[in-house]
Design a protein around this motif. Sequence first.
Motif, PDB file in Angstrom:
ATOM      1  N   VAL A   1       0.736  -1.097   0.097  1.00 47.39           N
ATOM      2  CA  VAL A   1      -0.040   0.022  -0.003  1.00 47.39           C
ATOM      3  C   VAL A   1       0.735   1.034  -0.013  1.00 47.39           C
ATOM      4  O   VAL A   1       0.682   2.193  -0.616  1.00 47.39           O
ATOM      5  CB  VAL A   1      -0.968  -0.110   1.417  1.00 47.39           C
ATOM      6  CG1 VAL A   1      -1.586   1.338   1.370  1.00 47.39           C
ATOM      7  CG2 VAL A   1      -1.926  -0.993   0.944  1.00 47.39           C
ATOM      8  N   CYS A   2       1.857   1.229   0.841  1.00 45.56           N
ATOM      9  CA  CYS A   2       2.839   2.619   0.797  1.00 45.56           C
ATOM     10  C   CYS A   2       3.630   2.640  -0.497  1.00 45.56           C
ATOM     11  O   CYS A   2       3.451   3.535  -1.146  1.00 45.56           O
ATOM     12  CB  CYS A   2       3.915   2.207   1.990  1.00 45.56           C
ATOM     13  SG  CYS A   2       3.187   2.440   3.808  1.00 45.56           S
ATOM     14  N   LEU A   3       3.962   1.603  -1.096  1.00 43.70           N
ATOM     15  CA  LEU A   3       4.611   1.580  -2.319  1.00 43.70           C
ATOM     16  C   LEU A   3       3.551   2.095  -3.577  1.00 43.70           C
ATOM     17  O   LEU A   3       3.945   3.079  -4.232  1.00 43.70           O
ATOM     18  CB  LEU A   3       5.343   0.166  -2.687  1.00 43.70           C
ATOM     19  CG  LEU A   3       5.921   0.195  -4.122  1.00 43.70           C
ATOM     20  CD1 LEU A   3       7.111   0.892  -4.077  1.00 43.70           C
ATOM     21  CD2 LEU A   3       6.358  -1.303  -4.486  1.00 43.70           C
ATOM     22  N   LEU A   4       2.600   1.460  -3.605  1.00 43.36           N
ATOM     23  CA  LEU A   4       1.938   1.613  -4.653  1.00 43.36           C
ATOM     24  C   LEU A   4       1.005   2.902  -4.748  1.00 43.36           C
ATOM     25  O   LEU A   4       0.640   3.767  -5.683  1.00 43.36           O
ATOM     26  CB  LEU A   4       0.813   0.551  -5.043  1.00 43.36           C
ATOM     27  CG  LEU A   4       1.411  -0.681  -5.516  1.00 43.36           C
ATOM     28  CD1 LEU A   4       0.350  -2.000  -5.609  1.00 43.36           C
ATOM     29  CD2 LEU A   4       2.096  -0.433  -6.523  1.00 43.36           C
ATOM     30  N   LEU A   5       0.663   3.467  -3.594  1.00 43.26           N
ATOM     31  CA  LEU A   5       0.050   4.596  -3.166  1.00 43.26           C
ATOM     32  C   LEU A   5       0.883   5.742  -3.377  1.00 43.26           C
ATOM     33  O   LEU A   5       0.688   6.819  -3.975  1.00 43.26           O
ATOM     34  CB  LEU A   5      -0.300   4.794  -1.640  1.00 43.26           C
ATOM     35  CG  LEU A   5      -1.181   5.839  -1.404  1.00 43.26           C
ATOM     36  CD1 LEU A   5      -2.486   5.950  -2.289  1.00 43.26           C
ATOM     37  CD2 LEU A   5      -1.729   5.968   0.002  1.00 43.26           C
ATOM     38  N   GLY A   6       2.243   5.793  -3.140  1.00 44.07           N
ATOM     39  CA  GLY A   6       3.342   6.629  -3.496  1.00 44.07           C
ATOM     40  C   GLY A   6       3.411   6.729  -4.926  1.00 44.07           C
ATOM     41  O   GLY A   6       3.615   7.801  -5.568  1.00 44.07           O
ATOM     42  N   VAL A   7       3.436   5.530  -5.682  1.00 44.09           N
ATOM     43  CA  VAL A   7       3.479   5.588  -7.092  1.00 44.09           C
ATOM     44  C   VAL A   7       2.453   6.429  -7.837  1.00 44.09           C
ATOM     45  O   VAL A   7       2.657   7.089  -8.624  1.00 44.09           O
ATOM     46  CB  VAL A   7       4.008   4.152  -7.717  1.00 44.09           C
ATOM     47  CG1 VAL A   7       3.954   4.184  -9.266  1.00 44.09           C
ATOM     48  CG2 VAL A   7       5.280   3.675  -7.205  1.00 44.09           C
ATOM     49  N   SER A   8       1.290   5.656  -7.433  1.00 43.17           N
ATOM     50  CA  SER A   8       0.108   6.103  -7.857  1.00 43.17           C
ATOM     51  C   SER A   8      -0.481   7.749  -7.813  1.00 43.17           C
ATOM     52  O   SER A   8      -0.912   8.475  -8.495  1.00 43.17           O
ATOM     53  CB  SER A   8      -1.204   5.445  -7.536  1.00 43.17           C
ATOM     54  OG  SER A   8      -1.535   5.449  -6.290  1.00 43.17           O
ATOM     55  N   GLN A   9       0.013   8.378  -6.464  1.00 46.72           N
ATOM     56  CA  GLN A   9      -0.419   9.546  -6.098  1.00 46.72           C
ATOM     57  C   GLN A   9       0.986  10.341  -6.462  1.00 46.72           C
ATOM     58  O   GLN A   9       0.676  11.717  -5.997  1.00 46.72           O
ATOM     59  CB  GLN A   9      -0.885   9.772  -4.683  1.00 46.72           C
ATOM     60  CG  GLN A   9      -2.153   8.602  -4.833  1.00 46.72           C
ATOM     61  CD  GLN A   9      -3.171   9.408  -5.508  1.00 46.72           C
ATOM     62  OE1 GLN A   9      -3.507  10.666  -5.524  1.00 46.72           O
ATOM     63  NE2 GLN A   9      -4.034   8.280  -5.992  1.00 46.72           N
ATOM     64  N   GLY A  10       1.931  10.101  -6.997  1.00 49.09           N
ATOM     65  CA  GLY A  10       3.239  10.959  -6.700  1.00 49.09           C
ATOM     66  C   GLY A  10       3.098  12.070  -7.599  1.00 49.09           C
ATOM     67  O   GLY A  10       3.412  13.430  -7.265  1.00 49.09           O
ATOM     68  N   GLY A  11       2.532  11.945  -8.917  1.00 51.65           N
ATOM     69  CA  GLY A  11       2.046  12.941  -9.862  1.00 51.65           C
ATOM     70  C   GLY A  11       1.200  14.187  -9.325  1.00 51.65           C
ATOM     71  O   GLY A  11       1.391  15.331  -9.587  1.00 51.65           O
ATOM     72  N   GLN A  12       0.152  13.568  -8.677  1.00 52.80           N
ATOM     73  CA  GLN A  12      -0.786  14.633  -8.134  1.00 52.80           C
ATOM     74  C   GLN A  12      -0.240  15.448  -6.668  1.00 52.80           C
ATOM     75  O   GLN A  12      -0.515  16.571  -6.506  1.00 52.80           O
ATOM     76  CB  GLN A  12      -2.078  14.030  -7.429  1.00 52.80           C
ATOM     77  CG  GLN A  12      -3.233  14.890  -7.179  1.00 52.80           C
ATOM     78  CD  GLN A  12      -4.473  13.975  -6.902  1.00 52.80           C
ATOM     79  OE1 GLN A  12      -4.645  13.166  -7.507  1.00 52.80           O
ATOM     80  NE2 GLN A  12      -5.338  14.645  -6.307  1.00 52.80           N
ATOM     81  N   TRP A  13       0.250  14.604  -5.688  1.00 50.10           N
ATOM     82  CA  TRP A  13       0.713  15.129  -4.293  1.00 50.10           C
ATOM     83  C   TRP A  13       2.386  15.760  -4.678  1.00 50.10           C
ATOM     84  O   TRP A  13       2.691  16.694  -3.774  1.00 50.10           O
ATOM     85  CB  TRP A  13       1.041  13.843  -3.626  1.00 50.10           C
ATOM     86  CG  TRP A  13      -0.601  13.624  -3.168  1.00 50.10           C
ATOM     87  CD1 TRP A  13      -1.540  13.989  -3.447  1.00 50.10           C
ATOM     88  CD2 TRP A  13      -0.667  12.353  -2.322  1.00 50.10           C
ATOM     89  NE1 TRP A  13      -2.784  13.218  -2.713  1.00 50.10           N
ATOM     90  CE2 TRP A  13      -2.120  12.220  -2.096  1.00 50.10           C
ATOM     91  CE3 TRP A  13       0.131  11.445  -1.659  1.00 50.10           C
ATOM     92  CZ2 TRP A  13      -2.771  10.958  -1.358  1.00 50.10           C
ATOM     93  CZ3 TRP A  13      -0.440  10.256  -0.951  1.00 50.10           C
ATOM     94  CH2 TRP A  13      -1.786   9.988  -0.905  1.00 50.10           C
ATOM     95  N   GLY A  14       3.022  15.586  -5.600  1.00 54.85           N
ATOM     96  CA  GLY A  14       4.307  16.020  -5.856  1.00 54.85           C
ATOM     97  C   GLY A  14       5.331  14.702  -5.588  1.00 54.85           C
ATOM     98  O   GLY A  14       5.388  14.486  -4.245  1.00 54.85           O
ATOM     99  N   TRP A  15       6.380  14.472  -6.280  1.00 51.32           N
ATOM    100  CA  TRP A  15       7.126  13.518  -6.131  1.00 51.32           C
ATOM    101  C   TRP A  15       8.075  13.786  -5.003  1.00 51.32           C
ATOM    102  O   TRP A  15       8.724  12.793  -4.343  1.00 51.32           O
ATOM    103  CB  TRP A  15       8.016  13.135  -7.391  1.00 51.32           C
ATOM    104  CG  TRP A  15       7.060  12.530  -8.400  1.00 51.32           C
ATOM    105  CD1 TRP A  15       6.738  13.161  -9.629  1.00 51.32           C
ATOM    106  CD2 TRP A  15       6.742  11.234  -8.466  1.00 51.32           C
ATOM    107  NE1 TRP A  15       5.900  12.290 -10.281  1.00 51.32           N
ATOM    108  CE2 TRP A  15       5.855  11.065  -9.608  1.00 51.32           C
ATOM    109  CE3 TRP A  15       6.777   9.960  -7.669  1.00 51.32           C
ATOM    110  CZ2 TRP A  15       5.206   9.882 -10.084  1.00 51.32           C
ATOM    111  CZ3 TRP A  15       6.147   8.959  -7.997  1.00 51.32           C
ATOM    112  CH2 TRP A  15       5.307   8.835  -9.039  1.00 51.32           C
TER     113      TRP A  15
END
Length: 496
Positions: A218-232
């Motif tokens: 969940v931590c890994l895929l949430l970071g990957v999927s939301q990185g563009g929206q939240w900012g990498w």
Amino acid sequence: MDQTAAIGKPPCVSTLRDRLTVPVLAFGGILMAVMQTVVVPLLPDLPRLTGASAGTVSWMVTATLLSGAVLTPVLGRAGDMYGKRRVLMSALGLMTLGSVVCALTSDIGVLIAARTLSGAAAAVVPLSISILRDELPPERRGSAVALMSATVGTGAALGLPLAAVIVQYANWHTMFWVTSALGVAGVTLVWWAVRESPVRQPGRFDVSGTLGLAVGLVCLLLGVSQGGQWGWGSARVVGLFAGALVVLALWCRQQLRTKEPLVDLRLVAEPRVGLSHVAALLAGFAFYANTLVTAQLVQAPTATGYGLGLSIVATGLCLLPSGVVMLLLSPVSARISAARGPRVTLALGAAVIAAGYAVRIADSRDLWMIITGATIVATGTTLAYSALPTLILRAVPAEQTASANGVNVLMRTIGQAGSSAAVAAVLVHHTGWVGGAPVPTLHGYQVVFATAGVVALGAAAAALCIPGDPAQAVTERPERTGDSPRGARDEAMEGA
């Protein structure tokens, strides 16, 4: 006395069930892919229909991705322990329940929770492939496994136009009622036509390993999927990646120490298994870029100079040839694997994917060339996806096939999540303005095609590095009557 009568089953019923095993499991695979894609046409309208923000609505896709990634290896392990047919029916049942809840509500929180339930369907394909290994004779396994793998692309290609038509001409809840009815049919057919495999790996279910894997993924895929929206570089995304690294490192240590792990990491470390997982991750990345970009490209406004301004229904129809090709070519993939070996099929498929992206780079303005390039990519995907489960079946013990295939599907899912993030990042970076709105440039799409093509070549290289398996080919080696579950069942009937 008649042997079949002795166990209370008419011969015609047994024969009919045996013949329907493969079609019923394939229907379940198509249904899984349809269920994952039907929500896509709704995304632009859901903020208005539910009163939620666009960011919140996107969780209807993200929640399904996360739950599917977590549940696929977990349900695969449960299938090996408690019965693959039983767990398969449970996965289809959760998917159907999620669809029913979506049909009954417009509350975005409930909708997201329901789509989380539907993510359990991601385990359908690896569980079905394991059943096919246990139940089919050697000469039928290769083509059946290839067909099962092709259902992923076929269902996705069918789901998008189906959902688009329903959304355009009926109330949006109707779409979920239709998928609910299909889900009920799927559960019923599996209950009636599919036998429970006697191949089991009994033991204690690894609860702590399941929780650790869930948190880490969940931590890994949430970071990957939301990185563009939240900012990498944002604190949330960096924290998620750091948390994933720590949790998964501790999880690996726990899995190596426990006697009955959720995932046998020592088996994963073997080159035949580990390289197959690497190839699956890269092939998932390369395949998914085609689906994401094709839909956006043909719907782009004509004022961009390259866009065709097509409707969502027309877009779905553009993807339909790819799904048909994947279904029709699955027997060809099985024949290549039987003649040359699945690693050659996998390498060939990845090379064809790269060739398809070369066509996309050469011409992405004419509709027929767009469809041609997308179909070539789908052709390569058919070969690659059909070979991957065969490689796994040949490399792992029979009692671990569901969990091993579950991990392989998980790697494809991670690859798809990475592809989605990479496509979004590239297109955001290459943006122009049309009518006062930001629109990706044609060069941006070409960069995506080039990236996916290079990744596909990486999958081909990984495939060629997989060691051969001359003496253990599951789909080719002869079996004594009692070596297979069905043979043992037949011997039991003779004894009766």
